[in-house]
Design an enzyme around this catalytic site. Sequence first.
Site, PDB file in Angstrom:
ATOM      1  N   HIS A 169       0.822  -1.215   0.000  1.00  0.00           N
ATOM      2  CA  HIS A 169       0.000   0.000   0.000  1.00  0.00           C
ATOM      3  C   HIS A 169       0.860   1.271   0.000  1.00  0.00           C
ATOM      4  O   HIS A 169       0.346   2.370  -0.264  1.00  0.00           O
ATOM      5  CB  HIS A 169      -0.935  -0.001   1.213  1.00  0.00           C
ATOM      6  CG  HIS A 169      -2.235   0.686   0.971  1.00  0.00           C
ATOM      7  ND1 HIS A 169      -2.425   1.610  -0.034  1.00  0.00           N
ATOM      8  CD2 HIS A 169      -3.436   0.583   1.607  1.00  0.00           C
ATOM      9  CE1 HIS A 169      -3.664   2.053  -0.007  1.00  0.00           C
ATOM     10  NE2 HIS A 169      -4.310   1.441   0.979  1.00  0.00           N
ATOM     11  N   ASP A 197      -2.248   2.428  -4.483  1.00  0.00           N
ATOM     12  CA  ASP A 197      -3.488   2.791  -3.823  1.00  0.00           C
ATOM     13  C   ASP A 197      -4.518   1.704  -4.080  1.00  0.00           C
ATOM     14  O   ASP A 197      -4.353   0.849  -4.966  1.00  0.00           O
ATOM     15  CB  ASP A 197      -3.997   4.133  -4.360  1.00  0.00           C
ATOM     16  CG  ASP A 197      -3.089   5.286  -3.964  1.00  0.00           C
ATOM     17  OD1 ASP A 197      -2.464   5.189  -2.888  1.00  0.00           O
ATOM     18  OD2 ASP A 197      -2.999   6.267  -4.725  1.00  0.00           O
TER      19      ASP A 197
END
Length: 412
Positions: free
Chosen positions: A383, A387
């Site tokens: 992450h 995204d």
Amino acid sequence: MATEIKAPTFPESVADGTVATWHKQPGEQCHRDELLVDIETDKVVLEVVAPADGVLSEIIKPEGEVVLSSEVVGIFQEGASAGTAPAEASATPASAPEAIKEEPILNPAARRMADEKGLDPAVIPGTGKGGRVTKEDVVRHVEGGAQGAPAPAVAATPAVSTAAAPAPQVEATAPVFAGERVEKRVPMTRLRAKVAERLVQAQQNAAMLTTFNEINMKPVMELRAQYKDAFEKRHGVRLGFMSFFVKACVEALRRHPVVNASIDGNDIVYHGYQDIGVAVSSDRGLVVPVLRNTEDMSLADIEAKIREFGKKAMDGKLGIDEMTGGTFTISNGGVFGSLLSTPILNPPQSAILGMHKIQERPMAVNGKVEILPMMYLALSYDHRLLDGKDAVTFLVTIKELLEDPARMLLDV
């Protein structure tokens, strides 16, 4: 002439190795290119062979010892024969050569399986080169009732000895009581230790998250069923599902290049090629050989290479160069029956795709319920770089390509 037997020169990514198995003992005759010793590294088992015809005169690094790159592990006497071995060997009692000759030769996979199942290698007949015991020999021995093999040794004891001393015989065959709780402690292999280290590293150093989707496998299954015979006849290799997934991932990585990128310090490295690792289970543990430049490979090329990797993995023949690099990984837990899982990243890659079991389920299609072969897909990603939108759209792209394979051909 005495020659030093050295460990192979390890690449920079490999610090050292462990002497796994000596296939020859001091005083034993060796032929040129005959296997002397296996050295296990974090990634592969490297074989060291005899440089010429001669005799192994000395073992400097016994099994289990750690060796560095190009370190001397033994001494080899070129041109010598078993009868002209060094004094230490010739001074050995007459019974010793017989014991050495009778000692079974096992390849690493066979030795590990025999240890795990508690088998005596001496009772396993070898069918490999030079009488070597292979993994298949161990499997065949187990399936043929290996547990009963030691019994003939007891029966072969002379009758006189039995009559004269019955007590030792009873003691030698004393049963293991049902209440005993047996434990066995074995050292972790270097590969398993490295896998454990990298898995922990991945979870500690990445902001890992997993997103899921499901795919209707009916279009791919119908396409495969229609052309699999012609495909195998033309290319000499079976058409599987993995090649479809690899091609779908290649196209999806092209459309979403951030998934193919990696983090290096404070920089993002975008790779202009798709090198896809395919996780393969072997007796030594999980290995991830890499398909290079998959954007230029056909389905037949992919299937042939995966088949080659699978065979090499089972034989412990994968090279270090075949398992390094890679920009994306595919793991197929479905072959073992896994319905859903969250794969762990393969650093420094930023994403990994998990395939699972194909299972028929009732699905709503245009207002009607249909039974369809469905598969859950899981995409674990870092992450820090990706995204949620990047990961989800990437996974949806794979779903769309596989549910309508013509998209890959038409690039739509």
